[in-house]
Design an enzyme around this catalytic site. Sequence first.
Site, PDB file in Angstrom:
ATOM      1  N   CYS A 109       0.691  -1.745   0.193  1.00  0.00           N
ATOM      2  CA  CYS A 109       0.077   0.504   0.178  1.00  0.00           C
ATOM      3  C   CYS A 109       0.634   1.486   0.103  1.00  0.00           C
ATOM      4  CB  CYS A 109      -0.773   0.041   1.017  1.00  0.00           C
ATOM      5  SG  CYS A 109      -2.178  -1.319   1.110  1.00  0.00           S
ATOM      6  N   CYS A 115      14.816  10.021  -6.877  1.00  0.00           N
ATOM      7  CA  CYS A 115      13.985   9.074  -6.738  1.00  0.00           C
ATOM      8  C   CYS A 115      12.487   9.538  -5.355  1.00  0.00           C
ATOM      9  CB  CYS A 115      13.509   7.980  -7.075  1.00  0.00           C
ATOM     10  SG  CYS A 115      14.489   6.730  -6.003  1.00  0.00           S
TER      11      CYS A 115
END
Lengths: 95, 447
Positions: free
Chosen positions: B238, B404
């Site tokens: 998640c 990132c």
Amino acid sequence: MAKNFQVLYFASARDATLAREETLSIPDDCHTLPVPQLIRNLTARHPGLQAVFKSAILAINNQYVDHAGRELDGGRMVEVKPGDEVAVIPPVSGG
Amino acid sequence: MAHPADVLAELHTLRAENATLRARLASSSPKAATAPSPAHPPPVGVPFTQKTRLSNEEISRFSRQLLVPEIGVQGQLKLRNASVLVVGAGGLGAPAVMYLAAAGIGRIGIIDYDVVEASNLQRQIIHDESRVGMLKSESAKQTVSKLSSLCECTAYNILIDSSNAMDVIKKWDYVVDATDNVATRYLLNDCCIFRNKPLISGSALRMDGQLTVYNLEGGPCYRCIFPKPPPPETVTNCSDGGVLGVVPGIIGCLQALEVVKIVTGIGASLSQKLLIFDATTMSFRTIRLRGRTPSCAVCGPHPTITKPIDYVQFCGAGPDDKAHNINILPPESRISCHKYAALRLDAFPHVLLDVRDKIQYDICSLHHSLNIPLSELPKRIPELTAAATFGEHHEPNLPVFVVCRRGNDSQLAVKMLEETHGFTHVKDIVGGLEAWARGRDPTFPIY
Ligand SMILES: [Zn+2]
């Protein structure tokens, strides 16, 4: 007459195919498609499914079949027929 | 009419008298002040006594359930006498625990070792803003105690693993799998087989949910259906993949419903069936599963696994849904966010390549960055080459810094650019944008 069947992709199978569902056909020279052949065809079409099939289960018309095509407890062998609905269901583990 | 000052003085006197009387009452009859009310749960360690009658309080409280023919007084007593262990006080466990407590389950155990974070609150409705930073197991227990004084609730602030699962599970009638990772799912499955407990298993990610019941009255176990864990690279959690909050909410509610049905013996359970919820089309599909697999490693007649194993090794992934930091580059291919920030301040010519997916790039990004997601990088090399080629040159001559979210994908990108595409001046920004936000720019969002 087209010998089509539907394939539904769930969870990580969707990420691997970038598709929710597809209509595929059974080859002209066959009446039905054995499950191992189905897995080979789908994997050739979407190489990302190779990793997914290491744990994903298959259902034909909402009935589990194992990767050899056996339904239920090692019983009847089933093959994909025209009009069937195949589901590729990887386990979801989030929560 | 009394003067306001007189009224205030009288009020003051009365308050003082009241306090004295209360103190006297408390000291003269300590038993009356401290004895638990009949509804109060017994202290921890005291055996849970089974009830054969509902109290008047219980009759009033559960009247709407008592009136349901499938439940009735007998069903309510079964709920009262049942104990349920919920593993995970997250998106699934939050509604599951609350509905189980509200429905009158007598004893609930909650296992979690995490702390409540703001990013949990979009789905973990058992916690609230005031609980951020608190242990999830403790926060969940507090919510249960506010919801129902009839429920005896135990919080386990532990990481459930092979060393403790057998002992914990032993004490409970039913186990709810509300975890967020593959390793704990196999652990719970195996221990529920060893201890012969039904396992009510739910999961959710993004817009998808799954629900089934394992090991109920001879039904299959998790390993019968999924003998091999998914390769870690195909597992999305998640925190990376996202989840629409109400999706685990629905599955957690359905887990509570399955527990209530199984405890009271109503209707047919999801044993030997897999419910698949697709929120995008709002469709619920039930797959008929196989029964037990005779060759199952844990529940078959000739099991090869007879006690908990090393599940982290078996699954190739840890018992949580957190991202783990990789370290695959030599120091000369990396740069700290502080050094990179200094280069930006100096207007040092370079290309900043952001390799996150577009959905994350849209949340926040650094100015003048080029977004090419890692998965698209191999086929979009010409864009990077063009951006990094300055002046008369035909080869890339500007250094490329890669960023990132947390500094893992950027390392993979640097490795790929160096080894496969011949880039020579490429560096990974250590720790990604999270490090940037924590160390350099507190106004930069963290998601
Ligand atoms: Zn099994």
